[in-house]
Design a protein around this motif. Structure first.
Motif, PDB file in Angstrom:
ATOM      1  N   HIS A 123       0.845  -1.351   0.012  1.00 47.87           N
ATOM      2  CA  HIS A 123       0.169   0.073  -0.039  1.00 47.87           C
ATOM      3  C   HIS A 123       0.993   1.397  -0.039  1.00 47.87           C
ATOM      4  O   HIS A 123       1.812   1.396   0.894  1.00 47.87           O
ATOM      5  N   HIS A 124       0.498   2.402  -0.811  1.00 49.89           N
ATOM      6  CA  HIS A 124       1.200   3.494  -0.940  1.00 49.89           C
ATOM      7  C   HIS A 124       0.491   4.572  -0.382  1.00 49.89           C
ATOM      8  O   HIS A 124      -0.798   4.660  -0.716  1.00 49.89           O
ATOM      9  N   TYR A 125       0.919   5.602   0.296  1.00 49.84           N
ATOM     10  CA  TYR A 125      -0.032   6.811   0.671  1.00 49.84           C
ATOM     11  C   TYR A 125       0.290   8.014  -0.443  1.00 49.84           C
ATOM     12  O   TYR A 125       1.634   8.198  -1.104  1.00 49.84           O
ATOM     13  N   ASP A 126      -0.633   8.392  -0.542  1.00 44.64           N
ATOM     14  CA  ASP A 126      -0.804   9.869  -1.344  1.00 44.64           C
ATOM     15  C   ASP A 126      -0.822  11.059  -0.324  1.00 44.64           C
ATOM     16  O   ASP A 126      -1.762  11.320   0.261  1.00 44.64           O
ATOM     17  N   PHE A 127       0.017  11.731  -0.425  1.00 49.95           N
ATOM     18  CA  PHE A 127       0.343  12.825   0.451  1.00 49.95           C
ATOM     19  C   PHE A 127      -0.045  14.397  -0.385  1.00 49.95           C
ATOM     20  O   PHE A 127       0.282  15.431  -0.066  1.00 49.95           O
ATOM     21  N   THR A 128      -1.024  14.136  -1.300  1.00 49.11           N
ATOM     22  CA  THR A 128      -1.302  15.253  -2.107  1.00 49.11           C
ATOM     23  C   THR A 128      -2.199  16.168  -1.341  1.00 49.11           C
ATOM     24  O   THR A 128      -2.965  16.011  -0.735  1.00 49.11           O
ATOM     25  N   LEU A 129      -1.871  17.551  -1.530  1.00 52.00           N
ATOM     26  CA  LEU A 129      -2.519  18.614  -0.874  1.00 52.00           C
ATOM     27  C   LEU A 129      -3.371  19.528  -1.626  1.00 52.00           C
ATOM     28  O   LEU A 129      -3.026  19.619  -2.985  1.00 52.00           O
ATOM     29  N   GLU A 130      -4.050  20.596  -1.231  1.00 48.34           N
ATOM     30  CA  GLU A 130      -4.574  21.286  -2.157  1.00 48.34           C
ATOM     31  C   GLU A 130      -3.794  22.190  -2.883  1.00 48.34           C
ATOM     32  O   GLU A 130      -4.167  22.488  -4.000  1.00 48.34           O
ATOM     33  N   LEU A 134       7.220   3.964   4.776  1.00 46.56           N
ATOM     34  CA  LEU A 134       6.076   4.985   4.202  1.00 46.56           C
ATOM     35  C   LEU A 134       6.280   5.090   2.853  1.00 46.56           C
ATOM     36  O   LEU A 134       6.414   6.256   2.133  1.00 46.56           O
ATOM     37  N   PRO A 135       5.894   3.981   2.250  1.00 45.38           N
ATOM     38  CA  PRO A 135       5.971   4.259   0.684  1.00 45.38           C
ATOM     39  C   PRO A 135       4.718   5.220   0.119  1.00 45.38           C
ATOM     40  O   PRO A 135       3.745   5.227   0.468  1.00 45.38           O
ATOM     41  N   THR A 136       5.410   5.910  -0.969  1.00 39.50           N
ATOM     42  CA  THR A 136       4.474   7.237  -1.268  1.00 39.50           C
ATOM     43  C   THR A 136       4.119   6.950  -2.755  1.00 39.50           C
ATOM     44  O   THR A 136       4.774   6.346  -3.505  1.00 39.50           O
ATOM     45  N   THR A 137       2.873   7.467  -3.171  1.00 42.14           N
ATOM     46  CA  THR A 137       2.554   7.563  -4.540  1.00 42.14           C
ATOM     47  C   THR A 137       1.818   8.896  -5.158  1.00 42.14           C
ATOM     48  O   THR A 137       1.495   9.399  -4.026  1.00 42.14           O
ATOM     49  N   ASN A 138       1.485   9.030  -6.267  1.00 37.07           N
ATOM     50  CA  ASN A 138       0.655  10.037  -6.457  1.00 37.07           C
ATOM     51  C   ASN A 138      -0.045   9.811  -7.834  1.00 37.07           C
ATOM     52  O   ASN A 138       0.265   8.694  -8.392  1.00 37.07           O
ATOM     53  N   ILE A 139      -1.247  10.719  -7.956  1.00 37.50           N
ATOM     54  CA  ILE A 139      -1.871  10.322  -9.368  1.00 37.50           C
ATOM     55  C   ILE A 139      -1.500  11.311 -10.383  1.00 37.50           C
ATOM     56  O   ILE A 139      -1.421  12.545 -10.172  1.00 37.50           O
ATOM     57  N   ARG A 140      -0.909  10.847 -11.451  1.00 36.88           N
ATOM     58  CA  ARG A 140      -0.408  11.736 -12.358  1.00 36.88           C
ATOM     59  C   ARG A 140      -1.553  12.100 -13.467  1.00 36.88           C
ATOM     60  O   ARG A 140      -2.405  11.143 -13.816  1.00 36.88           O
ATOM     61  N   PRO A 141      -1.069  13.149 -14.118  1.00 35.00           N
ATOM     62  CA  PRO A 141      -2.192  13.795 -15.080  1.00 35.00           C
ATOM     63  C   PRO A 141      -2.016  13.065 -16.436  1.00 35.00           C
ATOM     64  O   PRO A 141      -1.045  12.536 -16.699  1.00 35.00           O
ATOM     65  N   GLU A 142      -3.138  13.126 -17.313  1.00 34.45           N
ATOM     66  CA  GLU A 142      -2.847  12.620 -18.800  1.00 34.45           C
ATOM     67  C   GLU A 142      -2.056  13.682 -19.419  1.00 34.45           C
ATOM     68  O   GLU A 142      -2.392  14.665 -19.348  1.00 34.45           O
ATOM     69  N   VAL A 143      -1.296  13.116 -20.259  1.00 36.03           N
ATOM     70  CA  VAL A 143      -0.266  13.934 -21.132  1.00 36.03           C
ATOM     71  C   VAL A 143      -0.807  14.189 -22.742  1.00 36.03           C
ATOM     72  O   VAL A 143      -0.980  13.086 -23.119  1.00 36.03           O
ATOM     73  N   LEU A 144      -1.212  15.211 -22.814  1.00 36.88           N
ATOM     74  CA  LEU A 144      -1.694  15.528 -24.221  1.00 36.88           C
ATOM     75  C   LEU A 144      -0.627  16.179 -24.962  1.00 36.88           C
ATOM     76  O   LEU A 144       0.231  16.900 -24.464  1.00 36.88           O
ATOM     77  N   GLY A 145      -1.269  16.328 -26.270  1.00 38.41           N
ATOM     78  CA  GLY A 145      -0.343  17.128 -27.071  1.00 38.41           C
ATOM     79  C   GLY A 145       0.893  16.293 -27.825  1.00 38.41           C
ATOM     80  O   GLY A 145       1.360  15.236 -27.298  1.00 38.41           O
ATOM     81  N   ASP A 146       1.507  16.625 -28.959  1.00 38.54           N
ATOM     82  CA  ASP A 146       2.630  16.193 -29.543  1.00 38.54           C
ATOM     83  C   ASP A 146       3.876  16.753 -29.375  1.00 38.54           C
ATOM     84  O   ASP A 146       4.556  16.748 -30.462  1.00 38.54           O
TER      85      ASP A 146
END
Length: 245
Positions: A46-53, A111-123
């Protein structure tokens, strides 16, 4: 061996002091082992996500990938630069680097961590490079940020050193902060990772200068360098004796 020693002394030593190569190369290998080893070990945990506002408010800017990847050159240059300073400062720096990775090891495991990455658009080239980075670099081992840790070491390692021009010391500080910004805009890290990386670099460097345990690392590598030097010297003498005979 005589020719090898002469080549190293003439062409390599001015750029990378010979007795600093093994400690610096070992630090790189140690970092690689910890980063990729813990990635493999904790991949199914399990990885923790420390994303803040505040992290969500930062826009995704693929162009910063050039800074994020280009900083490897900055790392090499400044670490080799520190290798030319007096041995006390150099081994305090190397010791701080080593101990910081041990702290990272603890965090990466417990304390393994992760985040949610955005979709990469464009060429664009930057977008393509961003997609490649996301493919090869797993979103894990984020806290503390090694990118920020090493970049800040590049600055504090030369901070206050009058052998280095003031403009380059100022540039190193600016570029280290720019690397920290790149970790945010590429969504590779979040603000707590940046604070953790910079704070850890400062703490480990302070402790290595405040206490004397850097002497352990210094004696260890001086012993290795001494054996290699004696080997090269013996080979050179043997080659000279053979040529005379």
């Amino acid at each position: 061996m005589q020719a090898v020693y002469r080549f190293l002394k003439k062409y390599v030593d001015p750029w990378a002091r010979l007795d600093s190569i093994i400690p610096l190369a070992s630090a790189f290998l140690f970092n690689t082992l910890i980063y990729f080893g813990t990635n493999y070990l904790t991949r199914d945990w399990h990885h923790y996500d420390f994303t803040l506002e505040i992290d969500r408010a930062v826009p995704f800017v693929p162009g910063f990938v050039w800074i994020y990847l280009g900083c490897y050159i900055f790392w090499i240059v400044n670490y080799l630069m520190v290798g030319h300073f007096d041995k006390k400062h150099f081994y305090q720096f190397v010791t701080a680097d080593y101990t910081s990775r041990l702290v990272c090891l603890i965090f990466f495991i417990f304390l393994p961590t992760t985040n949610i990455r955005p979709e990469v658009l464009g060429d664009s080239a930057a977008s393509g490079l961003m997609r490649w980075l996301y493919d090869v670099d797993m979103p894990s081992n984020l806290f503390p940020s090694i990118h920020c840790l090493v970049s800040w070491f590049c600055y504090i390692g030369i901070r206050g050193r009058k052998e280095i021009p003031r403009w380059y010391r100022a540039f190193s500080c600016f570029f280290a902060l720019l690397v920290a910004a790149s970790t945010q805009f590429t969504k590779q890290h979040y603000i707590v990772d940046v604070i953790g990386g910079i704070g850890l670099a400062e703490l480990m460097f302070y402790l290595s200068r405040r206490f004397q345990y850097y002497e352990i690392i210094k004696k260890f590598f001086e012993k290795i360098n001494g054996k290699l030097y004696r080997l090269l010297l013996k080979s050179s003498c043997d080659a000279d004796n053979t040529s005379v005979t």
